[in-house]
Design an enzyme around this catalytic site. Structure first.
Site, PDB file in Angstrom:
ATOM      1  N   ASP A   1       4.380 -10.163  -5.317  1.00  0.00           N
ATOM      2  CA  ASP A   1       4.033  -8.914  -5.964  1.00  0.00           C
ATOM      3  C   ASP A   1       4.163  -9.140  -7.474  1.00  0.00           C
ATOM      4  OD1 ASP A   1       3.535  -6.074  -6.197  1.00  0.00           O
ATOM      5  OD2 ASP A   1       5.661  -5.867  -6.675  1.00  0.00           O
TER       6      ASP A   1
ATOM      7  N   ARG B   1       6.525   6.699 -11.800  1.00  0.00           N
ATOM      8  CA  ARG B   1       6.498   5.636 -10.795  1.00  0.00           C
ATOM      9  C   ARG B   1       6.392   6.205  -9.383  1.00  0.00           C
ATOM     10  NH1 ARG B   1      10.124   1.839  -8.091  1.00  0.00           N
ATOM     11  NH2 ARG B   1       9.033  -0.147  -7.939  1.00  0.00           N
TER      12      ARG B   1
ATOM     13  N   SER C   1      -1.045  -8.369  -5.299  1.00  0.00           N
ATOM     14  CA  SER C   1      -0.523  -7.213  -6.008  1.00  0.00           C
ATOM     15  C   SER C   1      -1.495  -6.045  -5.987  1.00  0.00           C
ATOM     16  CB  SER C   1      -0.244  -7.610  -7.461  1.00  0.00           C
ATOM     17  OG  SER C   1       0.154  -6.511  -8.238  1.00  0.00           O
ATOM     18  N   ASN C   2      -0.948  -4.842  -6.128  1.00  0.00           N
ATOM     19  CA  ASN C   2      -1.779  -3.670  -6.383  1.00  0.00           C
ATOM     20  C   ASN C   2      -2.377  -3.701  -7.784  1.00  0.00           C
ATOM     21  OD1 ASN C   2      -1.375  -2.437  -3.881  1.00  0.00           O
ATOM     22  ND2 ASN C   2       0.355  -1.211  -4.585  1.00  0.00           N
TER      23      ASN C   2
END
Length: 255
Positions: A40, A70, A147-148
């Protein structure tokens, strides 16, 4: 069923497992050979400067804004994945910022909004990362991101940190238009490397991501840099640690 309290808790990070002397290995952990590691973004890139900037721009409210931002950021990724209404992580991050500021009744003018967003393009690594990556490469382990983050965000962090050439693949969830922990996102690593899931170690920053990777079938390490609380998701990572030293031990012991 996942109630709202548990759903919100997911965004804060955390996973089942404990840290004892920096590394704890779950009973019955897989002993498959580790041929690759996928990361990530946040085990590599330090997000704390974003939160510091939030406090600078909104004195006395930075922590609250960062937490709300977040939380909503990851809620939006999950909601968009479930609903089939994809927008890339950059857009999701900006939408979440706007919502968080409004929820706290903060005036988010264009200039601070742009500064907070661009902080994501100025991230650099945690101090232990460069040497750890060199050690893993020297051990013959292939490296990638999963990863996003959009590819632009990943490339910016790599350039800022002088990590060009370290990663064989930059796997952004943009490629499948779903966000983690959807199984299709983790499948990208299997397809990119041409390896079995049990040969690919996943390094997670958030507990929900560690759970998703473990459910998918990856040997999983939770790099719990922020000492987040344990998630209650009936799954544990193989290893929990505070930094990448635990990852090196875990991966190289399986060579």
């Amino acid at each position: 069923m996942l109630n709202r309290r548990n759903f919100l808790a997911l965004a804060a990070g955390g996973a089942a497992g404990s840290v004892v002397g920096g590394v704890a290995e779950a009973a019955g952990a897989s002993r498959s050979r580790a041929r690759a590691i996928v990361f990530d973004a946040f085990p590599i890139f330090d997000p704390r400067p974003v939160f510091t900037l939030a406090e600078e721009l909104f004195p006395g409210h930075g922590t609250e804004l960062s937490q709300a931002w977040r939380t909503r950021q990851f809620e939006y990724t999950w909601l968009r994945t479930v609903a089939g209404r994809y927008a890339d992580f950059w857009q999701v991050t900006e939408d979440a910022l706007v919502f968080a500021a409004r929820s706290l009744k903060l005036d988010l003018d264009p200039q601070p909004r742009a500064r907070l967003m661009n902080a994501y393009l100025n991230l650099k690594t945690w101090p232990d990362v460069p040497q750890a990556l060199r050690s893993l490469q020297a051990a013959g382990i292939r490296l990638a991101f999963l990863s996003n983050f959009s590819r632009r965000m990943l490339e910016a962090g790599i350039k800022n940190s002088g990590l060009e050439g370290m990663f064989e693949h930059l796997l952004s969830t943009d490629q499948v238009r779903q966000f983690k922990p959807a199984p299709r996102t983790y499948q990208m690593a299997v397809d990119a490397f041409g390896l079995k899931p049990e040969e690919i170690v996943f390094a997670a920053f958030a507990g929900w991501d560690a759970a998703g990777a473990k459910w998918f079938g990856f040997p999983t390490i939770w790099v719990n840099r922020l000492n987040a609380p344990v998630e209650q998701l009936s799954v544990v990572p193989d290893v929990t640690c505070n930094d990448l030293s635990g990852l090196i031990t875990f991966a190289t012991s399986r060579r």
